[in-house]
Motif scaffolding. Structure first.
Motif, mmCIF file in Angstrom:
data_model
loop_
_atom_site.group_PDB
_atom_site.id
_atom_site.type_symbol
_atom_site.label_atom_id
_atom_site.label_comp_id
_atom_site.label_asym_id
_atom_site.label_seq_id
_atom_site.Cartn_x
_atom_site.Cartn_y
_atom_site.Cartn_z
ATOM 1 N N TYR A 98 0.888 -1.061 -0.024
ATOM 2 C CA TYR A 98 0.179 -0.119 -0.032
ATOM 3 C C TYR A 98 0.869 1.248 -0.132
ATOM 4 N N ALA A 99 0.148 2.352 -0.468
ATOM 5 C CA ALA A 99 0.889 3.620 -0.399
ATOM 6 C C ALA A 99 0.818 4.067 1.012
ATOM 7 N N ASP A 100 1.839 4.722 1.394
ATOM 8 C CA ASP A 100 1.652 5.217 2.811
ATOM 9 C C ASP A 100 0.537 6.266 3.284
ATOM 10 N N SER A 101 0.076 6.805 2.173
ATOM 11 C CA SER A 101 -1.333 7.548 2.414
ATOM 12 C C SER A 101 -2.479 6.766 2.670
ATOM 13 N N VAL A 102 -2.649 5.665 2.247
ATOM 14 C CA VAL A 102 -3.732 4.691 2.370
ATOM 15 C C VAL A 102 -3.435 3.526 3.418
ATOM 16 N N LYS A 103 -2.428 3.412 3.897
ATOM 17 C CA LYS A 103 -2.166 2.501 4.948
ATOM 18 C C LYS A 103 -3.252 2.463 6.039
ATOM 19 N N GLY A 104 -3.878 1.447 6.467
ATOM 20 C CA GLY A 104 -4.699 1.297 7.562
ATOM 21 C C GLY A 104 -6.092 1.993 7.296
ATOM 22 N N ARG A 105 -6.361 2.377 5.782
ATOM 23 C CA ARG A 105 -7.588 2.811 5.373
ATOM 24 C C ARG A 105 -8.065 1.923 4.435
ATOM 25 N N PHE A 106 -7.453 1.676 3.547
ATOM 26 C CA PHE A 106 -7.737 0.702 2.430
ATOM 27 C C PHE A 106 -7.264 -0.551 2.312
ATOM 28 N N THR A 107 -8.001 -1.397 1.749
ATOM 29 C CA THR A 107 -7.784 -2.863 1.607
ATOM 30 C C THR A 107 -7.812 -3.396 0.191
ATOM 31 N N ILE A 108 -6.866 -3.844 -0.275
ATOM 32 C CA ILE A 108 -7.139 -4.645 -1.710
ATOM 33 C C ILE A 108 -7.401 -6.253 -1.485
ATOM 34 N N SER A 109 -7.961 -6.731 -2.283
ATOM 35 C CA SER A 109 -8.364 -8.112 -1.908
ATOM 36 C C SER A 109 -8.715 -8.648 -3.633
ATOM 37 N N ARG A 110 -8.615 -9.888 -3.569
ATOM 38 C CA ARG A 110 -8.958 -10.523 -4.872
ATOM 39 C C ARG A 110 -9.744 -11.754 -4.663
ATOM 40 N N ASP A 111 -10.728 -12.034 -5.735
ATOM 41 C CA ASP A 111 -11.610 -13.091 -5.698
ATOM 42 C C ASP A 111 -11.185 -13.710 -7.023
ATOM 43 N N ASN A 112 -10.460 -14.633 -7.198
ATOM 44 C CA ASN A 112 -9.919 -15.406 -8.437
ATOM 45 C C ASN A 112 -11.227 -15.853 -9.387
ATOM 46 N N ALA A 113 -12.223 -16.708 -8.332
ATOM 47 C CA ALA A 113 -13.266 -17.230 -9.019
ATOM 48 C C ALA A 113 -14.072 -16.260 -9.745
ATOM 49 N N LYS A 114 -13.908 -15.145 -9.554
ATOM 50 C CA LYS A 114 -14.883 -13.965 -10.088
ATOM 51 C C LYS A 114 -14.118 -13.149 -10.796
ATOM 52 N N ASN A 115 -12.779 -13.284 -10.857
ATOM 53 C CA ASN A 115 -11.812 -12.433 -11.672
ATOM 54 C C ASN A 115 -11.933 -11.236 -11.477
ATOM 55 N N THR A 116 -12.158 -10.768 -10.039
ATOM 56 C CA THR A 116 -12.429 -9.495 -9.608
ATOM 57 C C THR A 116 -11.480 -9.246 -8.549
ATOM 58 N N VAL A 117 -11.026 -7.882 -8.495
ATOM 59 C CA VAL A 117 -9.913 -7.292 -7.411
ATOM 60 C C VAL A 117 -10.882 -6.224 -6.942
ATOM 61 N N TYR A 118 -10.802 -6.119 -5.545
ATOM 62 C CA TYR A 118 -11.363 -5.304 -4.914
ATOM 63 C C TYR A 118 -10.411 -4.105 -4.086
ATOM 64 N N LEU A 119 -11.210 -2.802 -3.893
ATOM 65 C CA LEU A 119 -10.432 -1.922 -3.185
ATOM 66 C C LEU A 119 -11.490 -1.351 -2.146
ATOM 67 N N GLN A 120 -11.269 -1.822 -0.848
ATOM 68 C CA GLN A 120 -12.249 -1.352 0.099
ATOM 69 C C GLN A 120 -11.386 -0.032 0.584
ATOM 70 N N MET A 121 -12.173 1.219 0.805
ATOM 71 C CA MET A 121 -11.714 2.294 1.110
ATOM 72 C C MET A 121 -12.521 3.042 2.185
ATOM 73 N N ASN A 122 -11.874 2.962 3.399
ATOM 74 C CA ASN A 122 -12.631 3.494 4.641
ATOM 75 C C ASN A 122 -11.850 4.905 5.172
ATOM 76 N N SER A 123 -12.535 5.458 6.001
ATOM 77 C CA SER A 123 -12.179 6.749 6.570
ATOM 78 C C SER A 123 -11.672 7.758 5.353
ATOM 79 N N LEU A 124 -12.479 7.844 4.393
ATOM 80 C CA LEU A 124 -12.273 8.477 3.345
ATOM 81 C C LEU A 124 -11.879 9.949 3.511
#
Length: 114
Positions: free
Chosen positions: A59-85
């Motif tokens: 993660y970039a330092d600017s988003v550490k602790g607030r954003f989470t990246i994840s992947r679902d290979n079965a759905k061919n999808t990558v997510y970016l959960q963004m909190n405390s925007l």
């Protein structure tokens, strides 16, 4: 040709949350990296987060602790959960796939404003 389609952007108040999705037309397990970038007006493009085929994340330092990246290979999808925007998170967010080639999505706008 691999296509990436982002979604989930929008207008949110400071402190709010959004979840971005990036759906690929190919098996994302074949890509070494799946990456989220953002580009704000007047600023350089910034790498926000990436995830390897093995699940290692950065993660970039600017988003550490607030954003989470994840992947679902079965759905061919990558997510970016963004909190405390924050207002400074306002940008167009792009998905990138790195493998034998480099592929980009069209981007999704995220605006953080009261």
């Amino acid at each position: 040709q691999v296509q990436l389609v982002e979604s989930g952007g929008g207008l949110v108040q400071p402190g709010g949350s959004l979840r971005l999705s990036c759906v690929a037309s190919a098996n994302i397990f074949s890509f070494n990296y799946m990456v989220w970038y953002r580009h704000a007006p007047g600023k350089e493009r910034e790498l926000v987060a990436d995830i390897t085929s093995g699940g290692t994340t950065e993660y970039a330092d600017s988003v550490k602790g607030r954003f989470t990246i994840s992947r679902d290979n079965a759905k061919n999808t990558v997510y970016l959960q963004m909190n405390s925007l924050k207002p400074e998170d306002t940008a167009v967010y792009f998905c990138q796939a790195l493998g034998r080639g480099v592929y980009w999505g069209q981007g999704t706008q995220v605006t953080v404003s009261s």
